[in-house]
Design a protein around this motif. Structure first.
Motif, PDB file in Angstrom:
ATOM      1  N   ASP A  16      11.657 -22.214  -1.471  1.00 54.89           N
ATOM      2  CA  ASP A  16      13.037 -22.499  -1.881  1.00 54.89           C
ATOM      3  C   ASP A  16      13.740 -23.407  -0.876  1.00 54.89           C
ATOM      4  N   ASP A  17      13.324 -23.350   0.394  1.00 52.60           N
ATOM      5  CA  ASP A  17      13.836 -24.332   1.360  1.00 52.60           C
ATOM      6  C   ASP A  17      13.467 -25.741   0.913  1.00 52.60           C
ATOM      7  N   HIS A  83       5.731 -16.928  -0.412  1.00 49.17           N
ATOM      8  CA  HIS A  83       5.579 -18.374  -0.203  1.00 49.17           C
ATOM      9  C   HIS A  83       4.118 -18.792  -0.010  1.00 49.17           C
ATOM     10  N   LEU A 129      19.078 -22.166   6.363  1.00 45.37           N
ATOM     11  CA  LEU A 129      18.272 -21.654   5.250  1.00 45.37           C
ATOM     12  C   LEU A 129      17.245 -20.630   5.717  1.00 45.37           C
ATOM     13  N   MET A 155      22.349 -19.356   3.813  1.00 44.02           N
ATOM     14  CA  MET A 155      21.766 -18.378   2.906  1.00 44.02           C
ATOM     15  C   MET A 155      21.324 -17.197   3.763  1.00 44.02           C
ATOM     16  N   ASN A 164      16.308  -7.366   0.186  1.00 47.46           N
ATOM     17  CA  ASN A 164      15.098  -7.810  -0.526  1.00 47.46           C
ATOM     18  C   ASN A 164      13.840  -7.642   0.322  1.00 47.46           C
ATOM     19  N   GLU A 170      18.312  -8.341   3.889  1.00 54.36           N
ATOM     20  CA  GLU A 170      17.815  -9.613   3.367  1.00 54.36           C
ATOM     21  C   GLU A 170      16.877 -10.217   4.412  1.00 54.36           C
ATOM     22  N   PHE A 171      15.883 -11.009   3.980  1.00 56.26           N
ATOM     23  CA  PHE A 171      14.831 -11.481   4.889  1.00 56.26           C
ATOM     24  C   PHE A 171      15.366 -12.246   6.103  1.00 56.26           C
ATOM     25  N   ASP A 246      17.820 -20.645  -1.368  1.00 56.01           N
ATOM     26  CA  ASP A 246      18.278 -21.699  -0.446  1.00 56.01           C
ATOM     27  C   ASP A 246      18.928 -22.907  -1.134  1.00 56.01           C
TER      28      ASP A 246
HETATM   29  C1  BDR Z   1      15.471 -16.032   2.053  1.00 53.60           C
HETATM   30  O1  BDR Z   1      14.242 -15.597   2.609  1.00 53.60           O
HETATM   31  C2  BDR Z   1      13.256 -16.589   2.481  1.00 53.60           C
HETATM   32  O2  BDR Z   1      12.060 -16.057   2.037  1.00 53.60           O
HETATM   33  C3  BDR Z   1      13.820 -17.637   1.561  1.00 53.60           C
HETATM   34  O3  BDR Z   1      13.367 -18.918   1.954  1.00 53.60           O
HETATM   35  C4  BDR Z   1      15.312 -17.491   1.698  1.00 53.60           C
HETATM   36  O4  BDR Z   1      15.804 -18.292   2.749  1.00 53.60           O
HETATM   37  C5  BDR Z   1      15.814 -15.139   0.891  1.00 53.60           C
HETATM   38  O5  BDR Z   1      15.957 -13.822   1.310  1.00 53.60           O
END
Ligand code: BDR
Ligand code: CA
Length: 321
Positions: A16-17, A83, A129, A155, A164, A170-171, A246
Protein backbone atom coordinates in the motif's frame (compact mmCIF):
# COMPACT_ATOMS: atom_id res chain seq x y z
CA UNK A 1 -3.74 24.11 -4.57
CA UNK A 2 -2.06 27.25 -5.94
CA UNK A 3 1.59 26.43 -5.15
CA UNK A 4 3.43 23.14 -4.89
CA UNK A 5 3.60 21.55 -1.46
CA UNK A 6 7.08 20.38 -0.37
CA UNK A 7 6.75 16.86 1.04
CA UNK A 8 8.94 14.00 2.23
CA UNK A 9 7.56 10.44 2.17
CA UNK A 10 8.80 8.41 5.13
CA UNK A 11 7.67 4.87 4.37
CA UNK A 12 8.23 1.10 4.50
CA UNK A 13 7.19 -0.21 1.07
CA UNK A 14 5.07 -2.32 1.31
CA UNK A 15 2.22 -2.84 -1.17
CA UNK A 16 0.00 0.00 0.00
CA UNK A 17 3.01 2.30 0.42
CA UNK A 18 3.77 1.58 -3.25
CA UNK A 19 0.28 2.59 -4.33
CA UNK A 20 0.56 5.75 -2.20
CA UNK A 21 3.88 6.69 -3.84
CA UNK A 22 2.66 5.95 -7.36
CA UNK A 23 -0.25 8.36 -6.80
CA UNK A 24 2.06 11.04 -5.43
CA UNK A 25 4.52 10.69 -8.34
CA UNK A 26 1.93 11.92 -10.85
CA UNK A 27 0.68 14.81 -8.70
CA UNK A 28 2.34 18.04 -9.83
CA UNK A 29 0.88 19.74 -6.73
CA UNK A 30 3.48 17.85 -4.65
CA UNK A 31 7.20 18.63 -4.64
CA UNK A 32 8.65 15.33 -3.39
CA UNK A 33 11.96 16.32 -1.80
CA UNK A 34 12.95 12.82 -0.73
CA UNK A 35 11.80 9.33 0.17
CA UNK A 36 13.10 7.91 3.46
CA UNK A 37 12.46 4.17 3.83
CA UNK A 38 12.50 2.59 7.27
CA UNK A 39 12.43 -0.90 8.76
CA UNK A 40 8.77 -1.90 8.89
CA UNK A 41 6.79 -4.12 6.56
CA UNK A 42 10.13 -5.75 5.77
CA UNK A 43 13.72 -5.19 6.98
CA UNK A 44 15.40 -2.01 5.69
CA UNK A 45 17.37 -3.67 2.90
CA UNK A 46 14.08 -4.71 1.29
CA UNK A 47 12.06 -1.52 1.90
CA UNK A 48 14.99 0.50 0.54
CA UNK A 49 15.34 -1.64 -2.57
CA UNK A 50 11.59 -1.50 -3.11
CA UNK A 51 11.62 2.30 -2.87
CA UNK A 52 14.34 2.49 -5.54
CA UNK A 53 12.39 0.15 -7.80
CA UNK A 54 9.14 2.05 -7.28
CA UNK A 55 10.79 5.34 -8.28
CA UNK A 56 11.89 3.72 -11.53
CA UNK A 57 8.50 2.08 -12.09
CA UNK A 58 6.78 5.42 -11.62
CA UNK A 59 9.18 7.29 -13.89
CA UNK A 60 10.64 9.36 -11.01
CA UNK A 61 14.25 8.11 -10.68
CA UNK A 62 15.43 11.63 -9.80
CA UNK A 63 13.78 11.59 -6.37
CA UNK A 64 16.48 11.05 -3.71
CA UNK A 65 16.01 7.93 -1.57
CA UNK A 66 17.85 7.93 1.77
CA UNK A 67 18.25 4.74 3.85
CA UNK A 68 16.57 4.95 7.24
CA UNK A 69 16.81 3.11 10.53
CA UNK A 70 17.50 -0.62 10.55
CA UNK A 71 15.66 -1.22 13.79
CA UNK A 72 12.97 0.34 15.96
CA UNK A 73 14.15 2.54 18.86
CA UNK A 74 13.72 0.01 21.68
CA UNK A 75 11.70 -3.07 20.74
CA UNK A 76 12.68 -6.01 18.55
CA UNK A 77 11.62 -5.56 14.90
CA UNK A 78 8.34 -6.99 13.65
CA UNK A 79 7.37 -7.10 9.99
CA UNK A 80 4.17 -6.95 7.94
CA UNK A 81 2.06 -10.04 7.32
CA UNK A 82 0.30 -9.08 4.10
CA UNK A 83 3.10 -7.91 1.81
CA UNK A 84 4.85 -11.17 0.88
CA UNK A 85 8.51 -12.00 1.49
CA UNK A 86 9.90 -9.10 -0.57
CA UNK A 87 7.34 -6.53 0.55
CA UNK A 88 5.81 -6.33 -2.93
CA UNK A 89 3.69 -9.50 -2.95
CA UNK A 90 4.32 -11.63 -6.03
CA UNK A 91 5.47 -8.67 -8.07
CA UNK A 92 9.00 -8.85 -9.45
CA UNK A 93 10.38 -5.51 -10.60
CA UNK A 94 13.61 -5.05 -12.57
CA UNK A 95 16.86 -4.76 -10.61
CA UNK A 96 17.10 -1.04 -9.78
CA UNK A 97 19.71 1.02 -11.61
CA UNK A 98 19.06 3.85 -9.22
CA UNK A 99 21.29 4.01 -6.12
CA UNK A 100 20.38 5.08 -2.61
CA UNK A 101 21.87 8.38 -1.45
CA UNK A 102 25.02 8.16 0.69
CA UNK A 103 23.42 10.13 3.55
CA UNK A 104 20.89 8.57 5.90
CA UNK A 105 17.19 9.32 6.20
CA UNK A 106 17.79 10.99 9.55
CA UNK A 107 20.44 13.28 8.02
CA UNK A 108 18.09 14.04 5.14
CA UNK A 109 15.24 14.97 7.52
CA UNK A 110 17.53 17.14 9.65
CA UNK A 111 18.92 18.86 6.56
CA UNK A 112 15.57 19.70 4.88
CA UNK A 113 13.63 20.45 8.05
CA UNK A 114 16.54 22.38 9.55
CA UNK A 115 16.72 24.66 6.53
CA UNK A 116 12.97 25.20 6.70
CA UNK A 117 13.18 25.92 10.44
CA UNK A 118 15.81 28.59 9.76
CA UNK A 119 13.54 30.21 7.17
CA UNK A 120 15.86 29.26 4.30
CA UNK A 121 13.22 27.04 2.66
CA UNK A 122 9.45 26.56 2.91
CA UNK A 123 8.19 24.32 5.70
CA UNK A 124 7.85 20.65 4.77
CA UNK A 125 4.87 18.31 5.14
CA UNK A 126 6.00 14.91 6.40
CA UNK A 127 3.98 12.06 4.96
CA UNK A 128 4.47 9.07 7.24
CA UNK A 129 3.40 5.67 5.93
CA UNK A 130 5.34 3.38 8.26
CA UNK A 131 6.76 3.10 11.78
CA UNK A 132 7.94 6.53 12.98
CA UNK A 133 11.54 5.56 13.84
CA UNK A 134 13.28 7.92 11.35
CA UNK A 135 11.18 10.91 12.34
CA UNK A 136 11.60 10.29 16.07
CA UNK A 137 15.38 9.88 15.67
CA UNK A 138 15.63 13.13 13.74
CA UNK A 139 13.55 14.98 16.36
CA UNK A 140 15.73 13.58 19.15
CA UNK A 141 18.99 14.50 17.39
CA UNK A 142 17.92 17.98 16.29
CA UNK A 143 14.79 19.11 18.15
CA UNK A 144 14.92 22.51 16.42
CA UNK A 145 13.77 20.86 13.17
CA UNK A 146 10.24 20.80 14.59
CA UNK A 147 10.03 24.41 13.43
CA UNK A 148 10.50 23.25 9.83
CA UNK A 149 7.56 20.84 9.81
CA UNK A 150 4.35 22.29 8.36
CA UNK A 151 2.35 19.21 9.33
CA UNK A 152 2.71 15.48 9.80
CA UNK A 153 0.14 13.52 7.80
CA UNK A 154 0.38 9.92 8.89
CA UNK A 155 -1.20 6.53 8.48
CA UNK A 156 -1.23 4.89 11.88
CA UNK A 157 -3.18 4.15 15.01
CA UNK A 158 -6.54 2.67 15.88
CA UNK A 159 -8.93 4.69 17.99
CA UNK A 160 -12.53 3.45 18.00
CA UNK A 161 -11.48 0.46 15.87
CA UNK A 162 -9.61 -2.52 17.34
CA UNK A 163 -6.01 -3.11 16.27
CA UNK A 164 -4.97 -4.96 13.13
CA UNK A 165 -1.66 -6.46 14.31
CA UNK A 166 -2.60 -7.04 17.93
CA UNK A 167 -5.96 -6.83 19.65
CA UNK A 168 -5.37 -3.20 20.50
CA UNK A 169 -2.74 -1.91 18.11
CA UNK A 170 -2.25 -0.90 14.51
CA UNK A 171 0.95 -2.19 12.84
CA UNK A 172 2.88 1.10 12.42
CA UNK A 173 2.33 2.00 16.07
CA UNK A 174 3.11 -1.49 17.38
CA UNK A 175 6.26 -1.73 15.24
CA UNK A 176 7.80 1.27 17.03
CA UNK A 177 5.61 2.52 19.88
CA UNK A 178 8.41 4.53 21.48
CA UNK A 179 8.98 6.46 18.26
CA UNK A 180 5.25 7.07 17.96
CA UNK A 181 5.15 8.45 21.49
CA UNK A 182 8.02 10.85 20.71
CA UNK A 183 6.33 12.12 17.57
CA UNK A 184 2.90 12.57 19.19
CA UNK A 185 4.59 14.45 22.05
CA UNK A 186 6.44 16.88 19.79
CA UNK A 187 3.67 19.48 19.68
CA UNK A 188 3.42 19.42 15.88
CA UNK A 189 0.33 19.84 13.70
CA UNK A 190 -0.71 16.27 12.91
CA UNK A 191 -3.39 14.66 10.77
CA UNK A 192 -3.85 11.02 11.64
CA UNK A 193 -5.39 8.47 9.29
CA UNK A 194 -5.82 5.45 11.52
CA UNK A 195 -7.76 2.26 10.98
CA UNK A 196 -10.96 4.19 11.80
CA UNK A 197 -10.40 5.99 8.48
CA UNK A 198 -8.68 3.38 6.35
CA UNK A 199 -11.19 0.61 7.09
CA UNK A 200 -13.82 2.79 5.43
CA UNK A 201 -12.06 2.42 2.05
CA UNK A 202 -11.96 -1.20 0.92
CA UNK A 203 -10.24 -2.03 -2.34
CA UNK A 204 -12.76 -4.48 -3.81
CA UNK A 205 -12.02 -6.84 -6.74
CA UNK A 206 -14.07 -4.62 -9.07
CA UNK A 207 -11.93 -1.64 -8.09
CA UNK A 208 -8.79 -3.64 -8.87
CA UNK A 209 -10.14 -4.35 -12.35
CA UNK A 210 -10.92 -0.68 -12.86
CA UNK A 211 -7.41 0.36 -11.76
CA UNK A 212 -5.89 -2.27 -14.02
CA UNK A 213 -7.85 -0.95 -16.99
CA UNK A 214 -6.89 2.67 -16.38
CA UNK A 215 -3.24 2.90 -15.37
CA UNK A 216 -1.58 2.39 -18.76
CA UNK A 217 2.01 1.11 -18.68
CA UNK A 218 1.96 0.31 -14.95
CA UNK A 219 -1.39 -1.52 -15.16
CA UNK A 220 -0.01 -5.01 -14.80
CA UNK A 221 2.03 -4.16 -11.74
CA UNK A 222 -0.81 -2.23 -10.13
CA UNK A 223 -3.18 -5.13 -10.74
CA UNK A 224 -0.71 -7.66 -9.31
CA UNK A 225 -0.05 -5.59 -6.21
CA UNK A 226 -3.71 -4.89 -5.59
CA UNK A 227 -4.74 -8.51 -6.16
CA UNK A 228 -2.18 -9.64 -3.56
CA UNK A 229 -3.68 -7.10 -1.15
CA UNK A 230 -7.07 -8.87 -1.18
CA UNK A 231 -7.47 -10.54 2.22
CA UNK A 232 -10.02 -13.00 0.79
CA UNK A 233 -11.64 -12.84 4.19
CA UNK A 234 -14.96 -11.09 4.61
CA UNK A 235 -15.19 -11.81 8.33
CA UNK A 236 -13.39 -8.70 9.43
CA UNK A 237 -14.22 -6.12 6.80
CA UNK A 238 -17.64 -7.34 5.67
CA UNK A 239 -16.43 -7.88 2.11
CA UNK A 240 -13.51 -9.20 0.12
CA UNK A 241 -10.60 -6.87 -0.62
CA UNK A 242 -8.12 -5.02 1.57
CA UNK A 243 -8.17 -1.59 3.20
CA UNK A 244 -6.48 1.20 1.23
CA UNK A 245 -4.33 2.34 4.17
CA UNK A 246 -1.32 4.39 3.02
CA UNK A 247 -2.81 5.87 -0.19
CA UNK A 248 -5.21 7.84 2.00
CA UNK A 249 -2.25 10.00 3.01
CA UNK A 250 -1.65 10.94 -0.63
CA UNK A 251 -5.34 11.64 -1.13
CA UNK A 252 -5.58 13.75 2.02
CA UNK A 253 -2.79 16.01 0.72
CA UNK A 254 -4.60 16.62 -2.55
CA UNK A 255 -8.29 16.35 -1.62
CA UNK A 256 -8.77 17.12 2.08
CA UNK A 257 -12.43 17.84 1.30
CA UNK A 258 -13.00 14.05 1.15
CA UNK A 259 -12.23 13.68 4.87
CA UNK A 260 -13.66 14.82 8.20
CA UNK A 261 -11.64 14.88 11.39
CA UNK A 262 -11.94 15.65 15.10
CA UNK A 263 -9.22 17.02 17.38
CA UNK A 264 -8.08 14.84 20.28
CA UNK A 265 -5.15 14.21 22.56
CA UNK A 266 -3.42 10.99 21.52
CA UNK A 267 -1.44 8.88 23.99
CA UNK A 268 0.68 5.90 22.90
CA UNK A 269 1.08 2.90 25.21
CA UNK A 270 4.72 1.79 25.53
CA UNK A 271 4.71 -0.33 28.72
CA UNK A 272 1.85 -2.81 28.79
CA UNK A 273 2.60 -6.20 27.16
CA UNK A 274 -1.12 -6.56 26.45
CA UNK A 275 -1.70 -3.13 24.90
CA UNK A 276 1.75 -2.18 23.53
CA UNK A 277 1.36 0.35 20.72
CA UNK A 278 -2.25 1.17 21.51
CA UNK A 279 -3.24 4.71 20.59
CA UNK A 280 -5.69 6.12 23.09
CA UNK A 281 -7.63 9.21 22.04
CA UNK A 282 -8.94 11.68 24.59
CA UNK A 283 -11.84 13.10 22.60
CA UNK A 284 -13.54 14.90 25.47
CA UNK A 285 -10.73 16.53 27.47
CA UNK A 286 -10.66 13.89 30.24
CA UNK A 287 -6.87 14.13 30.55
CA UNK A 288 -6.79 17.88 30.93
CA UNK A 289 -4.20 18.01 28.14
CA UNK A 290 -4.79 19.88 24.87
CA UNK A 291 -5.43 18.09 21.57
CA UNK A 292 -2.25 17.12 19.68
CA UNK A 293 -3.79 15.63 16.54
CA UNK A 294 -6.67 15.82 14.09
CA UNK A 295 -7.98 12.27 13.85
CA UNK A 296 -9.78 11.46 10.61
CA UNK A 297 -13.16 10.00 11.48
CA UNK A 298 -15.12 9.98 8.19
CA UNK A 299 -14.00 9.32 4.63
CA UNK A 300 -15.90 9.71 1.37
CA UNK A 301 -14.85 6.24 0.23
CA UNK A 302 -16.30 6.43 -3.28
CA UNK A 303 -14.73 9.87 -3.69
CA UNK A 304 -11.33 8.46 -2.71
CA UNK A 305 -11.56 5.53 -5.13
CA UNK A 306 -12.70 7.78 -7.97
CA UNK A 307 -9.91 10.25 -7.26
CA UNK A 308 -7.28 7.51 -7.19
CA UNK A 309 -8.52 6.15 -10.50
CA UNK A 310 -8.16 9.65 -11.91
CA UNK A 311 -4.61 9.91 -10.46
CA UNK A 312 -3.32 6.58 -11.78
CA UNK A 313 -4.94 7.23 -15.16
CA UNK A 314 -2.29 9.93 -15.57
CA UNK A 315 0.21 7.11 -16.21
CA UNK A 316 -1.78 6.13 -19.29
CA UNK A 317 -1.58 9.68 -20.61
CA UNK A 318 2.08 10.08 -19.62
CA UNK A 319 3.14 6.68 -20.96
CA UNK A 320 5.75 6.27 -18.17
CA UNK A 321 7.58 3.11 -17.04
C1 BDR B 1 -0.06 -0.12 7.95
O1 BDR B 1 0.77 -1.24 8.19
C2 BDR B 1 1.43 -1.64 7.02
O2 BDR B 1 1.38 -3.01 6.85
C3 BDR B 1 0.80 -0.87 5.89
O3 BDR B 1 1.78 -0.55 4.92
C4 BDR B 1 0.23 0.36 6.55
O4 BDR B 1 1.18 1.40 6.59
C5 BDR B 1 -1.49 -0.53 8.19
O5 BDR B 1 -1.67 -0.94 9.50
CA1 CA C 1 3.23 1.33 5.27
Amino acid sequence: MDTTLPVIFDCDPGIDDTIALLGAFVSPELDILAITPVCGNQPLDKTLRNALQICELGGRPEIPVHPGCHRPLCREPIHGQFHGSTGLGNTVLPEPRKQAEPTSAVECLIDHLGRAARGAAPKVTLCCLGPLTNVAMALRMAPEIAGGIARIVMMGGAFREPGNRSMTSEFNMLADPHAARIVFSAGLPMTVLGLDATHQVMLLPEHVNAFARSSGPISRTVAELMAFWDRNDARRYGSRGGPLHDPLVTVWLLRPDLFQSSPARVFVETESPLCLGQTVADWFGKSGEPANADIVTHVDAQGVIDFYLHLLARYARRGAA
